[in-house]
Structure formats: C-alpha cells, structure tokens
Design an enzyme around this catalytic site. Structure first.
Site, PDB file in Angstrom:
ATOM      1  N   GLU A  88       0.906  -1.299  -0.118  1.00 28.78           N
ATOM      2  CA  GLU A  88       0.024   0.013   0.000  1.00 28.78           C
ATOM      3  C   GLU A  88       0.799   1.135   0.009  1.00 28.78           C
ATOM      4  OE1 GLU A  88      -2.724  -0.398   3.082  1.00 28.78           O
ATOM      5  OE2 GLU A  88      -3.469  -2.113   2.433  1.00 28.78           O
ATOM      6  N   ASN A 132       1.854  -4.894  -3.272  1.00 30.83           N
ATOM      7  CA  ASN A 132       0.422  -5.449  -2.879  1.00 30.83           C
ATOM      8  C   ASN A 132      -0.375  -4.091  -2.665  1.00 30.83           C
ATOM      9  OD1 ASN A 132      -1.570  -7.603  -2.208  1.00 30.83           O
ATOM     10  ND2 ASN A 132      -1.223  -6.696  -0.299  1.00 30.83           N
ATOM     11  N   HIS A 168     -10.690  -6.128  -1.774  1.00 27.63           N
ATOM     12  CA  HIS A 168     -11.558  -5.708  -0.846  1.00 27.63           C
ATOM     13  C   HIS A 168     -12.871  -5.090  -1.379  1.00 27.63           C
ATOM     14  CE1 HIS A 168      -9.090  -7.214   2.442  1.00 27.63           C
ATOM     15  NE2 HIS A 168      -8.125  -6.480   2.194  1.00 27.63           N
ATOM     16  N   GLU A 198      -6.376 -10.794  -1.037  1.00 28.05           N
ATOM     17  CA  GLU A 198      -7.139 -10.538   0.273  1.00 28.05           C
ATOM     18  C   GLU A 198      -8.618 -10.456  -0.149  1.00 28.05           C
ATOM     19  OE1 GLU A 198      -5.699  -7.134   2.290  1.00 28.05           O
ATOM     20  OE2 GLU A 198      -3.526  -7.485   1.827  1.00 28.05           O
ATOM     21  N   ASP A 200     -12.503 -10.283  -0.061  1.00 24.35           N
ATOM     22  CA  ASP A 200     -13.531 -10.433   0.530  1.00 24.35           C
ATOM     23  C   ASP A 200     -14.672  -9.434  -0.151  1.00 24.35           C
ATOM     24  OD1 ASP A 200     -12.823  -7.909   1.558  1.00 24.35           O
ATOM     25  OD2 ASP A 200     -12.285  -8.710   3.511  1.00 24.35           O
TER      26      ASP A 200
END
Length: 273
Positions: A88, A132, A168, A198, A200
């Site tokens: 990030e 990432n 996300h 990641e 979701d």
C-alpha cells in the site's frame, strides 16, 4: 486453481507485526512444515512500532533498519512461495505516485526499490517478490499508477515478480470483471505474475438470500477473470468465516456483520462457497 495455481484463504498466510521487541509472528492457525504460504508483509506505512515512528532516524538509518528487518524476518520465516515486499505505497488520488508512509516516505524517497533489492538479497531467486495494494484491481487512475511503477521497476532491473490485487470489495461496489482481467493482462505483459491476495465481498445489511447470491456471483466472476489469465497464479480470500473478519471493526462502529466471506459465523457454507 488449476495446474500450478492455488486457491486459499489467509489461514495459510503469515502476517508480521512489529512490536517493541522485534518481529512477532501472528497466525490464526499453525502452519505445517509442508504448507505453502505467502508472507505479508515486509514494509508498510501503517502498524509500525513507536520506537520506529518516534526515533528521529536519518534516511540512511531508516534504510539500514528496513534492510535489517527484511533480512531478519525473511530468514526467520523461510519457506514462503511469495512475499508481499511493500504494501500500500501508492497514493489513492492526485498526481503523486507515493502516499506519505511514515516513517518510510518521503524520508527514504526510493524505499520501494530498496525494499525489493533487500528482499532479493535475503531470499534469493526461489521466492517471488510482490507489490501489494488495494483499489488497483480494475482499470483506474490508481491501477495505472501501479502499472507504471512496476513497469519502471522492471525496466530498471529492480527485482519484482508480481503484483498483489487485494480485492476488498462489496456487493454494492466492485470493478467490472472485464476491467480486472484487462488489468491482469497488462501486468502479465510486463512479465509479472498476479495474485488476488485479500478478497472479501462485504454485504451490508440487509443482506438476505438475494444479496448473498450477488455476492457469490462476484466471487465467481473474479475467479473466472483470474482463470482467463495464465499469470494469475493465486486466488486468496482474507479469511474464510464471517466470524473472524477485519470488517467487524473497520469503519464499523456498530460492529455490524458484513458477511464478506464464503462461510458464515456458524462456519456453514454460503452461496459464495
């Protein structure tokens, strides 16, 4: 997912958190020696210890600390198939490439490059090194910034092997599947692998049967996009049960169940499974 590709939840990831005494391994379940896992992450502008944030270190000292940290952690938790080296770093908006990431940026202006060089020196060539980030999954200003950054890194010989797309997202907002596939394809054209790292899919209440079917379709659509791109080698969810998800606390003062994962709070399969 297919020959040489993997589908997993983050029970087989290692998350590393610095505290005042050094590195502390945090894992929701023990890793067997034979397990394949991704390491997450070496360098991040969040969740850093106070001794590092308040140490008034010079840029040279910070670079040395970063290199020592990567060397220590990489050696201690060996066996990963890949590491998220930097997490990030790219700015969400505006023309600047990097966001302010205390203590690394702007103090160490080339900290991303340095981190990847340190990681390769520590891990050798058998472990894939990833950048990432969130918000760069589809086609957007941010994903183009990430693309241009890693393209430059490749051109300059910085040892990067792939890009992690966090994914996300939610039932109410997600990038078009075709855009995600196109973004993966342009990263692959640089010679990079892509991991969904990641995933979701938040389902804000009321989240009944209809919305859970939409959630399932989103999971399926993202997986299909990954499968269409040979360089997409990993599809990983950020947990597996709604009982244990970061979304209980993130921007969620009432601790509402966002039901983002393939198993519910009673560990029962949902349509997404």
């Amino acid at each position: 997912v297919g020959m040489g590709r993997s589908l997993s939840c983050n029970a087989n990831s290692i998350d590393l958190e610095l505290d005042g005494e050094g590195e502390r391994l945090r894992s929701r379940q023990s890793l067997k020696a034979s397990s394949a896992f991704r390491g997450h992450n070496f360098v991040w502008g969040a969740s850093n210890p106070q001794w590092l944030l308040g140490g008034n270190f010079t840029p040279a000292q910070l670079a040395s600390i970063m290199g020592s940290h990567i060397a220590t952690v990489g050696a201690r938790y060996h066996g990963a198939i890949a590491w998220d080296v930097v997490n990030e770093a790219v700015a969400d908006e505006g023309t600047e490439l990097f966001k302010n990431s205390t203590p690394w940026y702007p103090a160490v202006s080339d900290y991303v490059d340095r981190a990847f060089v340190f990681a390769r020196q520590t891990l050798g060539g058998g472990v894939q090194l990833f950048y990432n980030d969130y918000g760069g999954e589809g086609l957007s200003d941010k994903s183009t910034k990430i693309y241009n950054m890693v393209k430059s890194m490749r051109a300059r010989g910085i040892p990067i092997d792939g890009v992690g797309l966090q994914m996300h997202i939610s039932v109410d907002y997600y990038p078009p599947f075709a855009d995600v596939q196109q973004n993966m394809e342009r990263l692959a054209a640089l010679g990079l692998n892509v991991h969904i790292t990641e995933m979701d899919v938040a389902c804000k209440p009321p989240c009944g049967a209809d919305r859970l079917r939409v959630q399932a379709a989103i999971y399926g659509g993202m997986l299909a996009a990954c499968l269409k791109v040979p360089a997409c080698m990993n599809f990983e969810t950020w947990g597996y049960t709604d009982k244990y998800t970061w979304l209980w606390d993130f921007n969620n003062p009432d601790h509402v169940n966002m039901q983002p994962l393939p198993f519910d709070i009673a560990f029962q399969k949902k349509p997404a499974y």
